[in-house]
Design a protein around this motif. Structure first.
Motif, PDB file in Angstrom:
ATOM      1  N   VAL A 222       0.827  -1.208   0.000  1.00 22.54           N
ATOM      2  CA  VAL A 222       0.000   0.000   0.000  1.00 22.54           C
ATOM      3  C   VAL A 222       0.860   1.255   0.000  1.00 22.54           C
ATOM      4  N   THR A 223       0.489   2.191  -0.874  1.00 23.79           N
ATOM      5  CA  THR A 223       1.098   3.525  -0.850  1.00 23.79           C
ATOM      6  C   THR A 223       0.018   4.484  -0.374  1.00 23.79           C
ATOM      7  N   LEU A 224       0.322   5.225   0.678  1.00 23.63           N
ATOM      8  CA  LEU A 224      -0.644   6.176   1.252  1.00 23.63           C
ATOM      9  C   LEU A 224      -0.158   7.591   0.927  1.00 23.63           C
ATOM     10  N   LEU A 225      -0.998   8.345   0.208  1.00 23.34           N
ATOM     11  CA  LEU A 225      -0.607   9.698  -0.213  1.00 23.34           C
ATOM     12  C   LEU A 225      -1.400  10.740   0.565  1.00 23.34           C
ATOM     13  N   GLU A 226      -0.716  11.719   1.126  1.00 20.18           N
ATOM     14  CA  GLU A 226      -1.387  12.759   1.918  1.00 20.18           C
ATOM     15  C   GLU A 226      -0.854  14.119   1.492  1.00 20.18           C
TER      16      GLU A 226
ATOM     17  N   GLY B  60       2.868  15.528   1.693  1.00 18.34           N
ATOM     18  CA  GLY B  60       3.166  16.650   0.805  1.00 18.34           C
ATOM     19  C   GLY B  60       2.853  16.317  -0.656  1.00 18.34           C
ATOM     20  N   VAL B  61       1.998  15.304  -0.887  1.00 17.52           N
ATOM     21  CA  VAL B  61       1.629  14.917  -2.262  1.00 17.52           C
ATOM     22  C   VAL B  61       0.139  15.174  -2.466  1.00 17.52           C
ATOM     23  N   THR B  62      -0.183  16.088  -3.367  1.00 13.64           N
ATOM     24  CA  THR B  62      -1.597  16.375  -3.660  1.00 13.64           C
ATOM     25  C   THR B  62      -2.008  15.665  -4.935  1.00 13.64           C
ATOM     26  N   VAL B  63      -2.912  14.702  -4.812  1.00 13.45           N
ATOM     27  CA  VAL B  63      -3.379  13.985  -5.999  1.00 13.45           C
ATOM     28  C   VAL B  63      -4.304  14.897  -6.794  1.00 13.45           C
ATOM     29  N   ARG B  64      -4.046  15.003  -8.101  1.00 16.03           N
ATOM     30  CA  ARG B  64      -4.843  15.917  -8.938  1.00 16.03           C
ATOM     31  C   ARG B  64      -5.677  15.193  -9.981  1.00 16.03           C
ATOM     32  N   HIS B  65      -5.368  13.912 -10.203  1.00 20.59           N
ATOM     33  CA  HIS B  65      -6.069  13.218 -11.293  1.00 20.59           C
ATOM     34  C   HIS B  65      -6.092  11.724 -11.015  1.00 20.59           C
TER      35      HIS B  65
ATOM     36  N   ALA C 279      -4.812   4.525 -11.854  1.00 22.80           N
ATOM     37  CA  ALA C 279      -3.604   5.224 -11.402  1.00 22.80           C
ATOM     38  C   ALA C 279      -3.991   6.613 -10.911  1.00 22.80           C
ATOM     39  N   VAL C 280      -3.137   7.187 -10.064  1.00 18.78           N
ATOM     40  CA  VAL C 280      -3.347   8.583  -9.647  1.00 18.78           C
ATOM     41  C   VAL C 280      -2.103   9.375 -10.003  1.00 18.78           C
ATOM     42  N   SER C 281      -2.314  10.686 -10.129  1.00 22.06           N
ATOM     43  CA  SER C 281      -1.176  11.529 -10.496  1.00 22.06           C
ATOM     44  C   SER C 281      -1.256  12.854  -9.738  1.00 22.06           C
ATOM     45  N   ASP C 282      -0.068  13.370  -9.371  1.00 25.15           N
ATOM     46  CA  ASP C 282      -0.032  14.691  -8.736  1.00 25.15           C
ATOM     47  C   ASP C 282       0.366  15.758  -9.756  1.00 25.15           C
ATOM     48  N   GLY C 283       0.338  15.377 -11.037  1.00 25.85           N
ATOM     49  CA  GLY C 283       0.727  16.320 -12.093  1.00 25.85           C
ATOM     50  C   GLY C 283       2.151  16.082 -12.531  1.00 25.85           C
ATOM     51  N   GLN C 284       2.934  15.405 -11.673  1.00 24.47           N
ATOM     52  CA  GLN C 284       4.333  15.130 -12.034  1.00 24.47           C
ATOM     53  C   GLN C 284       4.599  13.640 -12.128  1.00 24.47           C
TER      54      GLN C 284
END
Ligand SMILES: Cc1cc2nc3c(=O)[nH]c(=O)nc-3n(C[C@H](O)[C@H](O)[C@H](O)COP(=O)(O)OP(=O)(O)OC[C@H]3O[C@@H](n4cnc5c(N)ncnc54)[C@H](O)[C@@H]3O)c2cc1C
Length: 394
Positions: free
Chosen positions: A27-31, A119-124, A134-139
């Motif tokens: 699991v990868t947890l993005l916040e 410090g990762v904002t998911v945008r898509h 998949a999710v992306s933070d733009g980068q």
């Protein structure tokens, strides 16, 4: 190994991340925040929330930090009983927990297999047929078998997948505080427990642990939550506190004493918002995997029945259980089938409570006062029964 990306490290995201990791998922947890930190307030967990945490294997940790909350009844601002206190059997008694203690218990349940990125904002979110979600933070793009959107009321993933569901104001603001024991007033009734309802205003208090005892919560004190019709106040906390003292002047003890003992730095103010309508689905099959909505991202509601976090834990326990029995992408459809009707029931009960609370106008008020005792008692009983009846999937 099956993999998941969980977006949002609130209580819902932390609970489901730990559950999946303990079942062998990577699991990868993005916040998006730089630090995973809860508000310095408390939360009431009804029997359904407690059972969900037990099903997630967090029962022993919870038992160490929870304080049973006896039914303190419901009064009117003039002190008359709307609903007399009713003794509840132990398995129907809610508990109250400091959010920082709950957070520590959820973090302890993550184990060491989780990759937590702050410090990762998911945008898509990518939902192309034939590809893994998949999710992306733009980068950067992170692919997984399952994406869990636990990104709260303003969920960007929900906006993308269920644009029909919008966030609206519930017409009230909420203030919360935990007064630490060393500053808390001495009350004749210990533990403090009770609720007072007025036109557009509500005040609830609960003891976290016992004064002078190291048992129960490690961050003990008296927790209170007040809701008032209208928008949040732009003034600084000390002015907000002065306003609260004015609004609740003359209300039954110990409200005045609690507000007097509250420090402006204890105060947490929040606009109350909800989803209308609820999303048309909570589970979206994508290629060989899928995306699910969980917690406030799926069913943000006003806190009048104290069920938001409880439902997030139900979501997490249900998803973890389904994923043990059912393959993807079927599991995401099964999750939707089980969770959407359940959330709709609790949201309906909460909206009826909102309608009772927000009755305004002299005639309407008189009618409400006449009916409030029975409506409220019936409503609270059916909400409590529905909370008590929930069982985690086998
Ligand atoms: C006044 C009040 C009192 C309440 N009392 C109770 C109670 O007594 N009992 C109860 O059960 N419930 C209660 N609730 C409801 C409860 O607090 C919520 O339902 C619960 O906290 C929701 O948790 P969550 O994890 O779904 O969302 P959140 O706690 O909102 O967490 C979402 C997380 O996602 C992160 N995030 C958002 N967008 C992104 C992004 N794009 N990328 C990465 N991360 C992102 C956020 O930073 C946040 O950490 C209350 C609510 C209020 C307002």
């Amino acid at each position: 190994m099956r993999s998941a990306v969980v977006v949002g490290a609130g209580v819902g995201g932390l609970a489901v991340t730990g559950a999946l990791a303990r079942s062998g998922w990577q699991v990868t947890l993005l916040e998006r925040a730089e630090r995973v930190r809860p508000e310095p307030t408390a939360v009431v967990l009804w029997p359904n929330g407690v059972r969900a945490l037990q099903a997630l294997g967090l029962g022993p940790g919870l038992a160490a930090i929870a304080t049973p909350l006896p039914d303190g009844g419901v009064r009117r601002p003039d002190g008359q009983w709307l609903v007399q206190p009713r003794p509840a059997p132990a398995d129907r008694m809610p508990v109250v927990v400091h959010r920082e203690d709950l957070h520590d218990a959820l973090i302890a349940g993550l184990g060491d297999r989780v990759e937590l990125r702050t410090g990762v904002t998911v945008r898509h979110v990518r939902v192309d047929p034939g590809q893994r979600p998949a999710v992306s933070d733009g980068q950067h793009t992170i692919e997984a078998d399952l994406v869990v959107a636990a990104d709260g009321t303003d969920s960007g993933i929900r906006r993308q997948l269920a644009p029909e569901s919008g966030v609206v104001s519930s017409g009230c603001a909420a203030w919360r505080a935990v007064i630490p024991w060393y500053r808390a007033p001495q009350l004749p009734d210990q533990p403090a427990a009770g609720e007072v309802l007025g036109a557009g205003y509500r005040f609830v208090a609960a003891s976290l642990g016992e004064r002078g005892s190291s048992g129960g919560s490690t961050r003990g004190g008296i927790y209170w939550v007040a809701t008032a019709a209208g928008a949040p106040r732009p003034e600084p906390p000390e002015v907000q506190l002065a306003l609260l003292r004015r609004w609740y002047a003359g209300w039954p003890d110990p409200i005045g004493a609690l507000l007097d003992a509250t420090d402006p730095t204890d105060l947490v103010q929040q606009e109350v918002r909800e989803l209308r309508p609820l999303p048309r689905s909570y589970g979206f099959p994508v290629g060989p995997g899928g995306v699910v909505l969980l917690g406030d991202a799926a069913h943000a509601m006003p806190p009048h029945l104290g069920q938001g976090a409880c439902l997030a834990f139900e979501d997490a326990a249900t998803l973890a259980s389904l994923l043990r029995e059912t393959r993807l992408p079927d599991a995401v459809q099964a999750y939707d089938r089980v969770r959407r009707p359940r959330a709709a029931t609790v949201v309906r009960q909460t909206r009826r409570m909102s309608a009772v609370l927000q009755t305004r106008g002299r005639l309407a008020l008189r009618a409400r006062d006449a009916a409030l005792g029975t409506i409220n008692s019936r409503l609270l009983s059916s909400a409590a029964a529905s909370a008590a009846q929930w069982r985690p999937p086998a």
